[in-house]
Design a protein around this motif. Structure first.
Motif, PDB file in Angstrom:
ATOM      1  N   GLU A   1       0.847  -1.209   0.016  1.00  0.00           N
ATOM      2  CA  GLU A   1      -0.166  -0.061   0.002  1.00  0.00           C
ATOM      3  C   GLU A   1       0.913   1.321   0.043  1.00  0.00           C
ATOM      4  N   LEU A   2       0.713   2.045  -1.295  1.00  0.00           N
ATOM      5  CA  LEU A   2       1.722   3.138  -1.200  1.00  0.00           C
ATOM      6  C   LEU A   2       0.799   4.567  -1.130  1.00  0.00           C
ATOM      7  N   ARG A   3       1.413   5.463  -1.081  1.00  0.00           N
ATOM      8  CA  ARG A   3       0.714   6.867  -1.022  1.00  0.00           C
ATOM      9  C   ARG A   3       1.611   7.893  -1.623  1.00  0.00           C
ATOM     10  N   SER A   4       1.230   8.647  -2.410  1.00  0.00           N
ATOM     11  CA  SER A   4       2.006   9.805  -3.068  1.00  0.00           C
ATOM     12  C   SER A   4       2.194  10.852  -2.175  1.00  0.00           C
ATOM     13  N   PRO A   5       3.277  11.185  -1.892  1.00  0.00           N
ATOM     14  CA  PRO A   5       3.607  12.251  -1.092  1.00  0.00           C
ATOM     15  C   PRO A   5       3.438  13.743  -1.737  1.00  0.00           C
ATOM     16  N   THR A   6       2.975  13.709  -2.997  1.00  0.00           N
ATOM     17  CA  THR A   6       2.786  15.064  -3.791  1.00  0.00           C
ATOM     18  C   THR A   6       1.470  15.369  -3.629  1.00  0.00           C
ATOM     19  N   CYS A   7       0.383  14.239  -3.887  1.00  0.00           N
ATOM     20  CA  CYS A   7      -0.977  14.499  -3.966  1.00  0.00           C
ATOM     21  C   CYS A   7      -1.860  13.817  -3.140  1.00  0.00           C
ATOM     22  N   GLY A   8      -1.354  12.922  -2.233  1.00  0.00           N
ATOM     23  CA  GLY A   8      -1.799  12.197  -1.250  1.00  0.00           C
ATOM     24  C   GLY A   8      -2.961  11.006  -1.753  1.00  0.00           C
ATOM     25  N   SER A   9      -2.534  10.519  -2.888  1.00  0.00           N
ATOM     26  CA  SER A   9      -3.275   9.529  -3.624  1.00  0.00           C
ATOM     27  C   SER A   9      -2.533   8.358  -3.128  1.00  0.00           C
ATOM     28  N   ARG A  10      -3.752   7.217  -2.796  1.00  0.00           N
ATOM     29  CA  ARG A  10      -3.415   6.051  -2.241  1.00  0.00           C
ATOM     30  C   ARG A  10      -3.598   5.022  -3.127  1.00  0.00           C
ATOM     31  N   VAL A  11      -2.931   3.804  -3.241  1.00  0.00           N
ATOM     32  CA  VAL A  11      -3.191   2.715  -4.207  1.00  0.00           C
ATOM     33  C   VAL A  11      -2.493   1.429  -3.205  1.00  0.00           C
ATOM     34  N   ALA A  12      -3.451   0.345  -3.013  1.00  0.00           N
ATOM     35  CA  ALA A  12      -3.043  -0.832  -2.539  1.00  0.00           C
ATOM     36  C   ALA A  12      -3.073  -1.752  -3.523  1.00  0.00           C
ATOM     37  N   ALA A  13      -2.049  -2.595  -3.585  1.00  0.00           N
ATOM     38  CA  ALA A  13      -2.089  -3.936  -4.678  1.00  0.00           C
ATOM     39  C   ALA A  13      -1.719  -5.180  -3.963  1.00  0.00           C
ATOM     40  N   SER A  14      -2.558  -6.336  -4.195  1.00  0.00           N
ATOM     41  CA  SER A  14      -2.272  -7.511  -3.725  1.00  0.00           C
ATOM     42  C   SER A  14      -2.206  -8.361  -4.870  1.00  0.00           C
ATOM     43  N   VAL A  15      -1.073  -9.500  -5.177  1.00  0.00           N
ATOM     44  CA  VAL A  15      -1.105 -10.201  -6.235  1.00  0.00           C
ATOM     45  C   VAL A  15      -0.780 -11.584  -5.699  1.00  0.00           C
ATOM     46  N   ARG A  16      -1.331 -12.578  -6.431  1.00  0.00           N
ATOM     47  CA  ARG A  16      -0.967 -14.072  -6.423  1.00  0.00           C
ATOM     48  C   ARG A  16      -0.147 -14.251  -7.630  1.00  0.00           C
TER      49      ARG A  16
ATOM     50  N   GLY B   1      -5.527  -7.785  -7.134  1.00  0.00           N
ATOM     51  CA  GLY B   1      -6.546  -7.130  -6.190  1.00  0.00           C
ATOM     52  C   GLY B   1      -5.949  -5.584  -6.187  1.00  0.00           C
ATOM     53  N   GLN B   2      -6.743  -4.722  -6.225  1.00  0.00           N
ATOM     54  CA  GLN B   2      -6.391  -3.343  -6.063  1.00  0.00           C
ATOM     55  C   GLN B   2      -7.496  -2.551  -5.236  1.00  0.00           C
ATOM     56  N   SER B   3      -7.030  -1.446  -4.556  1.00  0.00           N
ATOM     57  CA  SER B   3      -7.830  -0.402  -4.026  1.00  0.00           C
ATOM     58  C   SER B   3      -7.066   0.835  -4.391  1.00  0.00           C
ATOM     59  N   VAL B   4      -8.303   1.829  -5.069  1.00  0.00           N
ATOM     60  CA  VAL B   4      -7.603   3.023  -5.527  1.00  0.00           C
ATOM     61  C   VAL B   4      -8.062   4.312  -4.853  1.00  0.00           C
ATOM     62  N   GLU B   5      -7.479   5.261  -4.460  1.00  0.00           N
ATOM     63  CA  GLU B   5      -7.914   6.470  -3.925  1.00  0.00           C
ATOM     64  C   GLU B   5      -7.159   7.578  -4.480  1.00  0.00           C
TER      65      GLU B   5
END
Length: 138
Positions: free
Chosen positions: A31-46, A56-60
């Motif tokens: 799960e990563l967040r962009s320090p410049t804009c605050g966007s957040r993306v989580a990724a899971s892989v098999r 699987g992903q979650s995107v804000e």
């Protein structure tokens, strides 16, 4: 009259992100967040045989980040760590003006309206960074 920042193609992609939600069983997660804009993306892989078998992903994020996540997700399954790393490097070079095209990952040229908007670059790179981190964690 200037071109709109969010084109119809970008908005269409932003509303069609594939692989949303968590995986039942993941080999790697990030799960990563962009320090410049605050966007957040989580990724899971098999992973299977060194390639993404499920995502699987979650995107804000803004519409650019969402569109990037849609393009990443549409073509992530079957990719190796090296392929994702190459796509991230090519995309980064395109956004910073070191190359004239976004590389071999399908569809990324649609994000061209963001080229002069440096503040949006973090959101565009975030889905690829999260995918690479999830693969690396597997």
């Amino acid at each position: 009259m200037s071109e709109p920042l969010y084109t119809r193609d970008i908005l269409r992609l932003a509303t069609s992100i594939p692989h949303l939600g968590a995986l039942d069983r993941a080999d790697g997660h990030a799960e990563l967040r962009s320090p410049t804009c605050g966007s957040r993306v989580a990724a899971s892989v098999r992973m299977e045989d060194g390639r993404v078998a499920a995502l699987g992903q979650s995107v804000e994020a803004c519409a650019f980040g969402q569109a990037s996540a849609a393009l990443m997700g549409a073509h992530a399954v079957g990719r190796s760590r090296a392929e994702v790393a190459q796509a991230l490097a090519e995309l980064t070079d395109w956004l910073t003006g070191k190359r004239v095209d976004p590389g071999n990952w399908p569809g990324l040229a649609v994000l061209a309206p963001a080229l002069p908007k440096i503040g949006r670059h973090g959101a565009i790179l975030l889905p690829f960074r999260a995918l690479l981190a999830a693969i690396s964690a597997s």
